[in-house]
Motif scaffolding. Structure first.
Motif, PDB file in Angstrom:
ATOM      1  N   LYS A 143      63.587  32.527  47.009  1.00 41.04           N
ATOM      2  CA  LYS A 143      62.544  33.193  47.790  1.00 41.04           C
ATOM      3  C   LYS A 143      62.539  34.679  47.435  1.00 41.04           C
ATOM      4  CE  LYS A 143      62.589  32.244  52.144  1.00 41.04           C
ATOM      5  NZ  LYS A 143      62.972  32.277  53.588  1.00 41.04           N
ATOM      6  N   ILE A 144      61.346  35.215  47.107  1.00 39.38           N
ATOM      7  CA  ILE A 144      61.242  36.639  46.794  1.00 39.38           C
ATOM      8  C   ILE A 144      60.146  37.275  47.633  1.00 39.38           C
ATOM      9  CG2 ILE A 144      62.041  36.294  44.430  1.00 39.38           C
ATOM     10  CD1 ILE A 144      59.143  36.809  43.513  1.00 39.38           C
ATOM     11  N   THR A 145      60.165  38.608  47.673  1.00 37.53           N
ATOM     12  CA  THR A 145      59.170  39.397  48.414  1.00 37.53           C
ATOM     13  C   THR A 145      58.649  40.496  47.504  1.00 37.53           C
ATOM     14  OG1 THR A 145      60.254  38.975  50.535  1.00 37.53           O
ATOM     15  CG2 THR A 145      58.783  40.879  50.416  1.00 37.53           C
ATOM     16  N   ARG A 146      57.341  40.743  47.533  1.00 35.27           N
ATOM     17  CA  ARG A 146      56.774  41.848  46.766  1.00 35.27           C
ATOM     18  C   ARG A 146      55.479  42.320  47.438  1.00 35.27           C
ATOM     19  NH1 ARG A 146      52.929  39.504  42.648  1.00 35.27           N
ATOM     20  NH2 ARG A 146      52.973  41.527  41.631  1.00 35.27           N
ATOM     21  N   TYR A 147      55.026  43.519  47.025  1.00 35.69           N
ATOM     22  CA  TYR A 147      53.769  44.069  47.519  1.00 35.69           C
ATOM     23  C   TYR A 147      52.676  43.824  46.482  1.00 35.69           C
ATOM     24  CZ  TYR A 147      56.054  46.492  51.369  1.00 35.69           C
ATOM     25  OH  TYR A 147      56.739  46.781  52.528  1.00 35.69           O
ATOM     26  N   VAL A 148      51.492  43.439  46.961  1.00 32.21           N
ATOM     27  CA  VAL A 148      50.356  43.217  46.066  1.00 32.21           C
ATOM     28  C   VAL A 148      49.129  43.939  46.629  1.00 32.21           C
ATOM     29  CG1 VAL A 148      51.170  40.997  45.185  1.00 32.21           C
ATOM     30  CG2 VAL A 148      49.769  41.061  47.236  1.00 32.21           C
ATOM     31  N   PRO A 149      48.209  44.373  45.746  1.00 32.75           N
ATOM     32  CA  PRO A 149      47.007  45.058  46.219  1.00 32.75           C
ATOM     33  C   PRO A 149      46.066  44.109  46.961  1.00 32.75           C
ATOM     34  CG  PRO A 149      47.403  45.458  43.869  1.00 32.75           C
ATOM     35  CD  PRO A 149      48.298  44.340  44.276  1.00 32.75           C
ATOM     36  N   VAL A 150      45.315  44.685  47.875  1.00 34.04           N
ATOM     37  CA  VAL A 150      44.256  43.935  48.568  1.00 34.04           C
ATOM     38  C   VAL A 150      42.943  44.183  47.822  1.00 34.04           C
ATOM     39  CG1 VAL A 150      42.998  43.619  50.725  1.00 34.04           C
ATOM     40  CG2 VAL A 150      45.448  44.168  50.762  1.00 34.04           C
ATOM     41  N   GLU A 151      42.259  43.110  47.473  1.00 33.54           N
ATOM     42  CA  GLU A 151      41.022  43.213  46.692  1.00 33.54           C
ATOM     43  C   GLU A 151      39.813  42.908  47.581  1.00 33.54           C
ATOM     44  OE1 GLU A 151      38.969  41.341  42.658  1.00 33.54           O
ATOM     45  OE2 GLU A 151      40.730  40.392  43.549  1.00 33.54           O
ATOM     46  N   PRO A 152      38.855  43.838  47.691  1.00 29.91           N
ATOM     47  CA  PRO A 152      37.666  43.558  48.513  1.00 29.91           C
ATOM     48  C   PRO A 152      36.782  42.501  47.864  1.00 29.91           C
ATOM     49  CG  PRO A 152      37.423  45.646  47.344  1.00 29.91           C
ATOM     50  CD  PRO A 152      38.827  45.184  47.089  1.00 29.91           C
ATOM     51  N   SER A 153      36.289  41.572  48.666  1.00 32.14           N
ATOM     52  CA  SER A 153      35.377  40.527  48.191  1.00 32.14           C
ATOM     53  C   SER A 153      33.965  40.873  48.663  1.00 32.14           C
ATOM     54  CB  SER A 153      35.798  39.156  48.731  1.00 32.14           C
ATOM     55  OG  SER A 153      37.093  38.814  48.286  1.00 32.14           O
ATOM     56  N   VAL A 154      33.153  41.389  47.757  1.00 30.24           N
ATOM     57  CA  VAL A 154      31.829  41.897  48.099  1.00 30.24           C
ATOM     58  C   VAL A 154      30.777  40.841  47.807  1.00 30.24           C
ATOM     59  CG1 VAL A 154      30.124  43.679  47.607  1.00 30.24           C
ATOM     60  CG2 VAL A 154      32.549  44.259  47.629  1.00 30.24           C
ATOM     61  N   VAL A 155      29.856  40.659  48.768  1.00 32.08           N
ATOM     62  CA  VAL A 155      28.731  39.749  48.573  1.00 32.08           C
ATOM     63  C   VAL A 155      27.439  40.473  48.937  1.00 32.08           C
ATOM     64  CG1 VAL A 155      30.051  37.643  48.971  1.00 32.08           C
ATOM     65  CG2 VAL A 155      28.995  38.789  50.901  1.00 32.08           C
ATOM     66  N   GLY A 156      26.356  40.081  48.273  1.00 33.06           N
ATOM     67  CA  GLY A 156      25.067  40.681  48.557  1.00 33.06           C
ATOM     68  C   GLY A 156      24.757  41.830  47.618  1.00 33.06           C
ATOM     69  N   GLU A 157      23.545  42.358  47.736  1.00 37.63           N
ATOM     70  CA  GLU A 157      23.080  43.468  46.923  1.00 37.63           C
ATOM     71  C   GLU A 157      22.683  44.633  47.831  1.00 37.63           C
ATOM     72  OE1 GLU A 157      23.079  43.683  43.701  1.00 37.63           O
ATOM     73  OE2 GLU A 157      23.714  41.631  43.257  1.00 37.63           O
ATOM     74  N   VAL A 158      23.122  45.831  47.455  1.00 40.68           N
ATOM     75  CA  VAL A 158      22.731  47.020  48.226  1.00 40.68           C
ATOM     76  C   VAL A 158      21.236  47.266  48.051  1.00 40.68           C
ATOM     77  CG1 VAL A 158      25.012  48.033  48.038  1.00 40.68           C
ATOM     78  CG2 VAL A 158      23.299  48.554  46.289  1.00 40.68           C
ATOM     79  N   ALA A 159      20.687  48.188  48.840  1.00 44.06           N
ATOM     80  CA  ALA A 159      19.253  48.495  48.790  1.00 44.06           C
ATOM     81  C   ALA A 159      18.859  48.939  47.387  1.00 44.06           C
ATOM     82  CB  ALA A 159      18.921  49.569  49.814  1.00 44.06           C
ATOM     83  N   HIS A 160      17.590  48.676  47.063  1.00 41.12           N
ATOM     84  CA  HIS A 160      17.070  49.053  45.750  1.00 41.12           C
ATOM     85  C   HIS A 160      17.219  50.558  45.527  1.00 41.12           C
ATOM     86  CE1 HIS A 160      14.600  49.160  42.192  1.00 41.12           C
ATOM     87  NE2 HIS A 160      13.798  50.049  42.756  1.00 41.12           N
ATOM     88  N   GLY A 161      17.732  50.901  44.351  1.00 41.76           N
ATOM     89  CA  GLY A 161      17.916  52.300  44.025  1.00 41.76           C
ATOM     90  C   GLY A 161      19.286  52.843  44.368  1.00 41.76           C
ATOM     91  N   TYR A 162      20.171  51.976  44.917  1.00 43.33           N
ATOM     92  CA  TYR A 162      21.516  52.410  45.269  1.00 43.33           C
ATOM     93  C   TYR A 162      22.530  51.511  44.555  1.00 43.33           C
ATOM     94  CZ  TYR A 162      19.362  55.167  48.971  1.00 43.33           C
ATOM     95  OH  TYR A 162      18.606  56.065  49.661  1.00 43.33           O
ATOM     96  N   ARG A 163      23.747  52.013  44.481  1.00 37.43           N
ATOM     97  CA  ARG A 163      24.830  51.229  43.919  1.00 37.43           C
ATOM     98  C   ARG A 163      26.126  51.587  44.640  1.00 37.43           C
ATOM     99  NH1 ARG A 163      25.257  54.132  37.960  1.00 37.43           N
ATOM    100  NH2 ARG A 163      25.840  56.239  38.685  1.00 37.43           N
ATOM    101  N   ILE A 164      27.110  50.699  44.526  1.00 39.10           N
ATOM    102  CA  ILE A 164      28.408  50.940  45.156  1.00 39.10           C
ATOM    103  C   ILE A 164      29.203  51.906  44.295  1.00 39.10           C
ATOM    104  CG2 ILE A 164      30.581  49.882  45.853  1.00 39.10           C
ATOM    105  CD1 ILE A 164      29.038  47.330  46.446  1.00 39.10           C
ATOM    106  N   LYS A 165      29.592  53.007  44.895  1.00 38.00           N
ATOM    107  CA  LYS A 165      30.411  53.999  44.192  1.00 38.00           C
ATOM    108  C   LYS A 165      31.883  53.592  44.217  1.00 38.00           C
ATOM    109  CE  LYS A 165      31.541  58.951  44.162  1.00 38.00           C
ATOM    110  NZ  LYS A 165      31.314  60.252  44.848  1.00 38.00           N
ATOM    111  N   SER A 166      32.368  53.198  45.395  1.00 41.82           N
ATOM    112  CA  SER A 166      33.763  52.768  45.521  1.00 41.82           C
ATOM    113  C   SER A 166      33.947  52.035  46.833  1.00 41.82           C
ATOM    114  CB  SER A 166      34.727  53.971  45.440  1.00 41.82           C
ATOM    115  OG  SER A 166      34.493  54.862  46.506  1.00 41.82           O
ATOM    116  N   ILE A 167      35.026  51.252  46.900  1.00 44.71           N
ATOM    117  CA  ILE A 167      35.393  50.545  48.122  1.00 44.71           C
ATOM    118  C   ILE A 167      36.890  50.749  48.334  1.00 44.71           C
ATOM    119  CG2 ILE A 167      35.502  48.329  49.318  1.00 44.71           C
ATOM    120  CD1 ILE A 167      33.240  47.340  47.611  1.00 44.71           C
TER     121      ILE A 167
END
Length: 322
Positions: free
Chosen positions: A132-156
């Motif tokens: 049995k081992i223990t370690r830390y792992v990153p949390v990854e955001p699960s994004v669904v859908g599209e932002v409004a027209h003319g915009y984009r995701i800069k960061s999460i």
């Protein structure tokens, strides 16, 4: 002595018949007792007790079969929840495959029942275990859908950004990230923060308690490129007494800018000009083209930086222009 001998003689008298009667009585008792005994088999869930240095990997039986024999009146009160099937690997310290006993614990109710016979069909199983081992792992955001027209995701950004997991060495080592549940960004135009959670990782992975989980989404205006062709070049400050002998070609430019502004943008007058203020004598010249667009736009490319013009005096040309 006489009385004892008489008793013995009476017992021996017709002894064969007496023995037969005794055997018949015993058989009748056995048949009667057997008629009062019921038999039933239960599928009892099997669990692994792993509170030590190792954990099981691979498949193990989900159930074990337990057969119960008891009085039919008692049998009606028994069910599968009265049994607990356990394989204990808490005492094992090394990786490997082991043949281990299956233990079936009885509920306090069953312990008080009599008569009661419990038979376990398979009392041993093979179990593969790993450290049995223990370690830390990153949390990854699960994004669904599209932002409004003319915009984009800069960061999460997810808070906390990492979580602690534990489990069998081969399983934990293969985990690169832990995804969140769905984060919907449909038609978003502004930055926002939303509560989220971690997706289930299966029974072999344990995620340590991490508190509330949230995700912050930062948006920015999207950028596009747009090409303008056939742009007329306007001539300004043609000196008096001079005339253009050559035809001025159109030009094209590609602009980069924010989608909401650039997608509907139209070039205004004098988007491209050549200034002839400094050309006061007849001749052929390479004149720089000056472009005029909104400061928020960037000129990515242009078809011409210079245009060749030929100037004649009015007497040999067709007149001046300004």
């Amino acid at each position: 002595m006489t009385s004892i001998r008489r008793l013995i003689d009476r017992l021996l008298e017709n002894w064969i018949a007496k023995v037969v009667c005794l055997l018949i009585a015993i058989l009748l008792y056995i048949f009667y007792y057997a008629s009062q005994i019921d038999r039933k088999t239960f599928a009892v869930p099997l669990r692994i007790e792993e509170n030590g240095l190792v954990m099981h990997v691979g498949q193990i039986p989900n159930y074990v079969l337990v057969t119960v024999r008891t009085d039919d009146t008692i049998m009606n009160t028994i069910n599968a929840s009265d049994f607990d099937g356990v394989v204990d690997i808490s005492y094992i310290a090394e990786t490997g495959t082991y043949t281990l006993p299956v233990h079936v614990n009885l509920s306090p109710k069953l312990m008080e029942m009599n008569p009661l016979e419990v038979i376990l069909k398979d009392d041993k199983i093979d179990v593969q275990v790993e450290r049995k081992i223990t370690r830390y792992v990153p949390v990854e955001p699960s994004v669904v859908g599209e932002v409004a027209h003319g915009y984009r995701i800069k960061s999460i950004a997810v808070t906390p950004s990492t979580v602690e997991i534990s489990g069998p060495e081969s399983v934990v080592s293969a985990v690169r990230t832990i995804p969140t549940t769905r984060i919907t960004v449909s038609n978003a135009e502004k930055n926002f923060t939303v509560e989220t959670a971690l997706q289930e990782q299966g029974s072999m992975i344990t995620v340590k308690e991490h508190g509330a989980l949230s995700a912050t989404v930062w948006l920015e205006v999207d950028v596009m490129e747009k090409e303008f062709t056939g742009v007329p070049v306007e001539v300004v400050y043609l000196a008096p007494g001079l005339a253009l002998r050559s035809e001025i070609p159109t030009v094209s430019i590609i602009l980069s800018g924010e989608v909401p502004v650039l997608e509907n943008y139209r070039l205004g007058a004098r988007a491209a000009i050549i200034n002839l203020r400094d050309y006061t004598e007849p001749g052929t010249y390479e004149v720089p083209v000056r472009y005029s667009v909104l400061p928020s736009f960037t000129i990515v490319s242009k078809s011409a930086d210079f245009i060749t013009v030929t100037l004649d005096s009015v007497s040999s040309g067709s007149g001046g222009s300004r």
